[in-house]
Design an enzyme around this catalytic site. Structure first.
Site, PDB file in Angstrom:
ATOM      1  N   VAL A  71      51.172  -0.066 -77.284  1.00  0.00           N
ATOM      2  CA  VAL A  71      50.568  -0.642 -78.249  1.00  0.00           C
ATOM      3  C   VAL A  71      51.293  -1.424 -79.283  1.00  0.00           C
ATOM      4  O   VAL A  71      51.162  -2.185 -80.037  1.00  0.00           O
ATOM      5  CB  VAL A  71      49.521   0.144 -79.122  1.00  0.00           C
ATOM      6  CG1 VAL A  71      48.145   0.313 -78.202  1.00  0.00           C
ATOM      7  CG2 VAL A  71      49.820   1.320 -79.835  1.00  0.00           C
ATOM      8  N   ASN A  97      44.951   5.256 -83.504  1.00  0.00           N
ATOM      9  CA  ASN A  97      45.376   6.700 -83.488  1.00  0.00           C
ATOM     10  C   ASN A  97      46.825   6.752 -83.279  1.00  0.00           C
ATOM     11  O   ASN A  97      47.616   7.797 -83.928  1.00  0.00           O
ATOM     12  CB  ASN A  97      44.501   7.325 -82.544  1.00  0.00           C
ATOM     13  CG  ASN A  97      45.267   8.759 -82.359  1.00  0.00           C
ATOM     14  OD1 ASN A  97      44.947   9.753 -83.263  1.00  0.00           O
ATOM     15  ND2 ASN A  97      45.745   8.980 -81.028  1.00  0.00           N
ATOM     16  N   SER A 151      48.149   9.816 -92.371  1.00  0.00           N
ATOM     17  CA  SER A 151      48.791  11.303 -92.581  1.00  0.00           C
ATOM     18  C   SER A 151      48.733  11.950 -94.091  1.00  0.00           C
ATOM     19  O   SER A 151      48.899  10.998 -95.098  1.00  0.00           O
ATOM     20  CB  SER A 151      50.159  10.883 -92.027  1.00  0.00           C
ATOM     21  OG  SER A 151      50.839  12.447 -92.440  1.00  0.00           O
ATOM     22  N   TYR A 164      58.921   7.038 -93.265  1.00  0.00           N
ATOM     23  CA  TYR A 164      57.714   7.354 -92.395  1.00  0.00           C
ATOM     24  C   TYR A 164      56.455   7.386 -93.481  1.00  0.00           C
ATOM     25  O   TYR A 164      55.382   6.763 -93.111  1.00  0.00           O
ATOM     26  CB  TYR A 164      57.826   8.683 -91.588  1.00  0.00           C
ATOM     27  CG  TYR A 164      56.660   9.574 -91.115  1.00  0.00           C
ATOM     28  CD1 TYR A 164      56.088   8.942 -89.885  1.00  0.00           C
ATOM     29  CD2 TYR A 164      55.855  10.219 -91.924  1.00  0.00           C
ATOM     30  CE1 TYR A 164      54.959   9.264 -89.490  1.00  0.00           C
ATOM     31  CE2 TYR A 164      54.712  10.673 -91.074  1.00  0.00           C
ATOM     32  CZ  TYR A 164      54.255  10.548 -89.994  1.00  0.00           C
ATOM     33  OH  TYR A 164      53.239  10.996 -89.323  1.00  0.00           O
ATOM     34  N   ALA A 165      56.679   8.196 -94.687  1.00  0.00           N
ATOM     35  CA  ALA A 165      55.710   8.367 -95.407  1.00  0.00           C
ATOM     36  C   ALA A 165      55.186   6.877 -96.221  1.00  0.00           C
ATOM     37  O   ALA A 165      54.080   6.746 -96.372  1.00  0.00           O
ATOM     38  CB  ALA A 165      56.125   9.059 -96.921  1.00  0.00           C
ATOM     39  N   ALA A 166      56.127   5.842 -96.319  1.00  0.00           N
ATOM     40  CA  ALA A 166      55.868   4.628 -96.784  1.00  0.00           C
ATOM     41  C   ALA A 166      55.026   4.074 -95.688  1.00  0.00           C
ATOM     42  O   ALA A 166      53.915   3.081 -96.140  1.00  0.00           O
ATOM     43  CB  ALA A 166      57.037   3.730 -96.742  1.00  0.00           C
TER      44      ALA A 166
HETATM   45  N1  LIG Z   1      48.764  16.508 -85.507  1.00  0.00           N
HETATM   46  C1  LIG Z   1      49.157  16.489 -86.849  1.00  0.00           C
HETATM   47  O1  LIG Z   1      49.206  17.452 -87.680  1.00  0.00           O
HETATM   48  C2  LIG Z   1      49.241  15.145 -87.520  1.00  0.00           C
HETATM   49  C3  LIG Z   1      49.564  14.970 -89.034  1.00  0.00           C
HETATM   50  C4  LIG Z   1      49.434  13.809 -89.618  1.00  0.00           C
HETATM   51  C5  LIG Z   1      49.255  12.594 -88.987  1.00  0.00           C
HETATM   52  N2  LIG Z   1      49.047  12.755 -87.554  1.00  0.00           N
HETATM   53  C6  LIG Z   1      48.647  11.423 -87.050  1.00  0.00           C
HETATM   54  O2  LIG Z   1      47.577  11.820 -86.181  1.00  0.00           O
HETATM   55  C7  LIG Z   1      48.107  10.476 -85.008  1.00  0.00           C
HETATM   56  C8  LIG Z   1      47.963  11.279 -83.590  1.00  0.00           C
HETATM   57  O3  LIG Z   1      48.945  12.207 -83.679  1.00  0.00           O
HETATM   58  P1  LIG Z   1      48.987  13.383 -82.473  1.00  0.00           P
HETATM   59  O4  LIG Z   1      49.527  14.622 -83.277  1.00  0.00           O
HETATM   60  O5  LIG Z   1      47.584  13.655 -81.718  1.00  0.00           O
HETATM   61  O6  LIG Z   1      50.093  12.992 -81.698  1.00  0.00           O
HETATM   62  P2  LIG Z   1      50.284  13.288 -79.991  1.00  0.00           P
HETATM   63  O7  LIG Z   1      51.743  13.037 -80.025  1.00  0.00           O
HETATM   64  O8  LIG Z   1      49.619  14.635 -79.709  1.00  0.00           O
HETATM   65  O9  LIG Z   1      49.363  11.967 -79.156  1.00  0.00           O
HETATM   66  C9  LIG Z   1      49.777  10.817 -79.419  1.00  0.00           C
HETATM   67  C10 LIG Z   1      49.298  10.120 -78.222  1.00  0.00           C
HETATM   68  O10 LIG Z   1      49.741   8.859 -78.322  1.00  0.00           O
HETATM   69  C11 LIG Z   1      50.217   8.221 -77.291  1.00  0.00           C
HETATM   70  N3  LIG Z   1      51.352   7.209 -77.401  1.00  0.00           N
HETATM   71  C12 LIG Z   1      52.600   7.248 -78.068  1.00  0.00           C
HETATM   72  N4  LIG Z   1      52.882   6.122 -78.243  1.00  0.00           N
HETATM   73  C13 LIG Z   1      52.245   5.054 -77.862  1.00  0.00           C
HETATM   74  C14 LIG Z   1      52.084   3.956 -77.548  1.00  0.00           C
HETATM   75  N5  LIG Z   1      53.456   3.108 -78.097  1.00  0.00           N
HETATM   76  N6  LIG Z   1      51.210   3.162 -77.070  1.00  0.00           N
HETATM   77  C15 LIG Z   1      50.214   3.899 -76.651  1.00  0.00           C
HETATM   78  N7  LIG Z   1      50.155   5.017 -76.774  1.00  0.00           N
HETATM   79  C16 LIG Z   1      51.182   5.921 -77.328  1.00  0.00           C
HETATM   80  C17 LIG Z   1      50.939   9.536 -76.581  1.00  0.00           C
HETATM   81  O11 LIG Z   1      51.214   9.368 -75.143  1.00  0.00           O
HETATM   82  C18 LIG Z   1      49.952  10.721 -76.534  1.00  0.00           C
HETATM   83  O12 LIG Z   1      48.875  10.617 -75.912  1.00  0.00           O
HETATM   84  C19 LIG Z   1      49.196   9.808 -85.341  1.00  0.00           C
HETATM   85  O13 LIG Z   1      49.034   8.602 -85.937  1.00  0.00           O
HETATM   86  C20 LIG Z   1      49.786  11.040 -86.316  1.00  0.00           C
HETATM   87  O14 LIG Z   1      50.912  10.376 -87.099  1.00  0.00           O
HETATM   88  C21 LIG Z   1      48.973  13.978 -87.001  1.00  0.00           C
END
Ligand SMILES: NC(=O)c1ccc[n+]([C@@H]2O[C@H](COP(=O)([O-])OP(=O)(O)OC[C@H]3O[C@@H](n4cnc5c(N)ncnc54)[C@H](O)[C@@H]3O)[C@@H](O)[C@H]2O)c1
Length: 281
Positions: A71, A97, A151, A164-166
């Site tokens: 993406v 996501n 986040s 990242y935070a920004a």
């Molecule tokens: N897990 C947490 O505690 C947490 C906390 C704060 C924010 N987030 C946010 O939640 C979202 C999902 O995080 P997660 O922890 O489930 O991540 P994850 O790493 O478990 O899953 C991310 C998925 O995105 C896919 N992906 C990565 N880059 C991609 C790209 N360029 N194009 C298409 N697909 C891509 C990966 O292959 C993976 O399947 C993110 O935006 C993350 O910043 C998560």
């Protein structure tokens, strides 16, 4: 919520695009959406993960397809939108996501513009690209729900990586502003701000020792680590008509860490249940 009941499915017959739907929160979202009657388009850069989620959904009797795509790539996003809109005529739901902290960069002054650009591309740029690609079709049908995944670090100071935070904060402000712009066109835009949720990029169960894992009740007010389904259920709410009068908001999905601020359950002081200090007194 009982995701097995299709009788009153919240997303019955809707086409839902979930970026990063192969793993973590995205995969749980895809499963939960399919369990609520959606046809899910799982967009992921990792073909194996995407196929695995499609298989899980099919095995549970749901409907999903995988699109292997990065993406961050504008041409790939245009192809994605064209193929979805050509095939289904619409996207009712879009979940932006994808996001990643990439690595611990050390002090801000030691980071460089190349790293900032990498963080931008994986946390904000694609949210703009994918939204722009699908929004006109939503506006044309006067129907659509967009859910962005920010986040907790977009809501509080994050000393480990201010850049990242920004960008995560920018996702919240984009959500708020776009929601106002398109509210009159039948499209809602909301976000979640997760914290402490087990996933591929934050594998707490591997990172933490058994002793540390026993401390979740001190750390998180609800007393446990989050699982991807905790996030997916809130995304479902924001994607469905249950939230028809909600737009422009970011829901902290954090087990109470945001409300607690710096307060923790204390184990070291028998006379006091709570502490806001990393020291005993
Ligand atoms: N897990 C947490 O505690 C947490 C906390 C704060 C924010 N987030 C946010 O939640 C979202 C999902 O995080 P997660 O922890 O489930 O991540 P994850 O790493 O478990 O899953 C991310 C998925 O995105 C896919 N992906 C990565 N880059 C991609 C790209 N360029 N194009 C298409 N697909 C891509 C990966 O292959 C993976 O399947 C993110 O935006 C993350 O910043 C998560």
């Amino acid at each position: 919520m009982n995701h097995d009941s299709r009788a009153d499915a919240l997303l019955s017959g809707r086409v839902a695009v979930v970026t990063g739907g192969g793993g973590g929160i995205g995969a749980a979202t895809a499963r939960v959406f399919a369990g609520q009657g959606a046809h899910v388009v799982i967009v992921d850069v990792d073909a194996g993960l995407a196929a695995g989620t499609v298989d899980e959904i099919a095995a549970a009797g749901g409907s999903a397809v995988a699109v292997v795509s990065d993406v961050r790539d504008a041409d790939a996003v245009d192809d994605l939108a064209r193929s979805v809109l050509d095939r289904y005529g619409r996207a009712d739901v879009l979940v932006n996501n994808v996001g990643h902290w990439l690595r611990h960069p050390g002090n801000f002054v030691d980071t460089d513009p190349e790293f900032w650009a990498e963080l931008y591309r994986i946390n904000l740029h694609h949210v703009l690209l994918v939204t722009r690609a699908f929004l006109p079709a939503m506006v044309a049908r006067r129907a659509g729900a967009i859910v962005n995944v920010s986040s907790v670090e977009g809501l509080r100071g994050y000393p480990e990586d201010p850049v990242y935070a920004a960008f995560k904060a920018a996702v919240i402000q984009f959500t708020r502003s776009l929601a106002v712009q398109v509210g009159g066109h039948g499209v809602r835009v909301n976000a979640i701000a997760p914290d402490v949720t087990e996933s591929l990029q934050v594998p707490y169960s591997q990172w933490l020792s058994a002793e540390e894992q026993a401390q979740w009740p001190q750390w998180v007010p609800v007393g446990r680590m989050g699982v991807p389904e905790d996030q997916a259920d809130v995304i479902l709410f924001l994607a469905s008509d249950l939230s028809a009068f909600v737009t422009g908001h970011t829901i902290p999905t954090d087990g109470g860490t945001g409300a607690a601020g710096g307060w923790f359950r204390s184990t070291r002081r028998p006379d006091r249940e709570w502490t806001n200090r990393p020291i005993a007194p």
